[in-house]
Design a protein around this motif. Structure first.
Motif, mmCIF file in Angstrom:
data_model
loop_
_atom_site.group_PDB
_atom_site.id
_atom_site.type_symbol
_atom_site.label_atom_id
_atom_site.label_comp_id
_atom_site.label_asym_id
_atom_site.label_seq_id
_atom_site.Cartn_x
_atom_site.Cartn_y
_atom_site.Cartn_z
ATOM 1 N N ALA A 109 47.309 0.592 88.079
ATOM 2 C CA ALA A 109 46.494 1.104 89.184
ATOM 3 C C ALA A 109 45.608 2.248 88.708
ATOM 4 C CB ALA A 109 47.391 1.559 90.334
ATOM 5 N N PHE A 110 46.161 3.129 87.845
ATOM 6 C CA PHE A 110 45.361 4.241 87.344
ATOM 7 C C PHE A 110 44.194 3.732 86.502
ATOM 8 C CE2 PHE A 110 44.063 7.386 84.288
ATOM 9 C CZ PHE A 110 43.949 8.536 85.051
ATOM 10 N N GLU A 143 42.762 0.824 86.484
ATOM 11 C CA GLU A 143 41.794 0.060 87.260
ATOM 12 C C GLU A 143 40.915 0.956 88.127
ATOM 13 O OE1 GLU A 143 43.927 -3.180 89.141
ATOM 14 O OE2 GLU A 143 43.606 -4.391 87.338
ATOM 15 N N SER A 144 41.383 2.153 88.431
ATOM 16 C CA SER A 144 40.561 3.075 89.225
ATOM 17 C C SER A 144 39.858 4.130 88.363
ATOM 18 C CB SER A 144 41.423 3.761 90.292
ATOM 19 O OG SER A 144 42.402 4.587 89.693
ATOM 20 N N HIS A 145 40.053 4.082 87.046
ATOM 21 C CA HIS A 145 39.407 5.014 86.116
ATOM 22 C C HIS A 145 38.837 4.224 84.938
ATOM 23 C CE1 HIS A 145 42.167 7.613 88.361
ATOM 24 N NE2 HIS A 145 41.312 8.594 88.106
ATOM 25 N N SER A 146 37.685 3.621 85.137
ATOM 26 C CA SER A 146 37.118 2.734 84.129
ATOM 27 C C SER A 146 36.709 3.457 82.846
ATOM 28 C CB SER A 146 35.904 1.989 84.703
ATOM 29 O OG SER A 146 34.901 2.917 85.110
ATOM 30 N N CYS A 175 46.663 4.938 79.502
ATOM 31 C CA CYS A 175 47.431 5.694 80.489
ATOM 32 C C CYS A 175 48.871 5.811 79.997
ATOM 33 C CB CYS A 175 47.397 4.995 81.842
ATOM 34 S SG CYS A 175 48.318 5.882 83.130
#
Length: 198
Positions: free
Chosen positions: A103-104, A106-109, A114
């Protein structure tokens, strides 16, 4: 093609492997494959994998012990996911590890890697925290571990685009060199979630 390739190098870890595999099978993110590279084990490691039969788990057996870097490189060559997660055979992932890391990313391209924190068990119960931001991680990488290999999720195209491998000439700390090459040499950005994931 699975979303995540979870890579677990194994060598004579029959006593630890069942718990590690159970923690993978308990992940709340179901779209993964696990590639276990058996680096010439002489114990019942292969049988422990068979005991936890799961179509998502593949075992690649090397005939002789070639070392951790070689096993990691075999895994890199065989990973099919969009993302790659490392884990050691004596580790236990918390159930939402992959879900949270995915999720991280995918929301921080702009971030390629991570990580998270570690909670030790058995001889020590220490909690190990790591820098959170890409800038702090980059600065810390010069001096030591800033992303833990066994608790990382990365975009698989990042090391492949730069031709990065684990150096088989290094018997120890092959992961330090890999992360230095990726984060400093290739300029990729990493972040750590401020919670225990492994």
């Amino acid at each position: 093609m699975p979303e995540i390739s979870m890579i677990v190098p194994v060598y004579n870890v029959e006593q630890y492997l069942p718990a590690a595999l159970d923690s993978l099978r308990a992940q709340t993110c179901p779209d993964w494959e696990a590639i276990l590279v058996d680096d010439g084990s002489t114990d019942e490691t292969a049988q422990r994998v068979a005991d936890r039969a799961d179509a998502r788990i593949r075992l690649i057996r090397l005939e002789t012990n070639r070392g951790r870097a070689a096993a990691r490189n075999v895994a890199l060559d065989n990973a099919r996911g969009v993302y790659l997660a490392w884990m050691d055979a004596d580790d236990i992932a918390v159930p939402r590890r992959l879900e949270k890391q995915l999720a991280f990313l995918e929301s921080h391209s702009d971030v390629a890697v991570c990580g998270g924190w570690l909670q030790y068990f058995h001889q020590s119960t220490a909690l190990e925290r790591f820098p959170r931001t890409p800038e702090d991680i980059r600065a810390a990488t010069v001096f030591g571990t800033s992303v833990v290999n066994g608790c990382s999720l990365l975009r698989l195209d990042a090391p492949r685009a730069h031709g990065l491998r684990y150096d088989p000439a290094l018997d120890r700390a092959e992961d330090f060199a890999f992360w230095g090459d990726l984060l400093l040499g290739a300029g990729q950005r990493a972040a750590n979630l401020p919670e225990v994931l492994l």
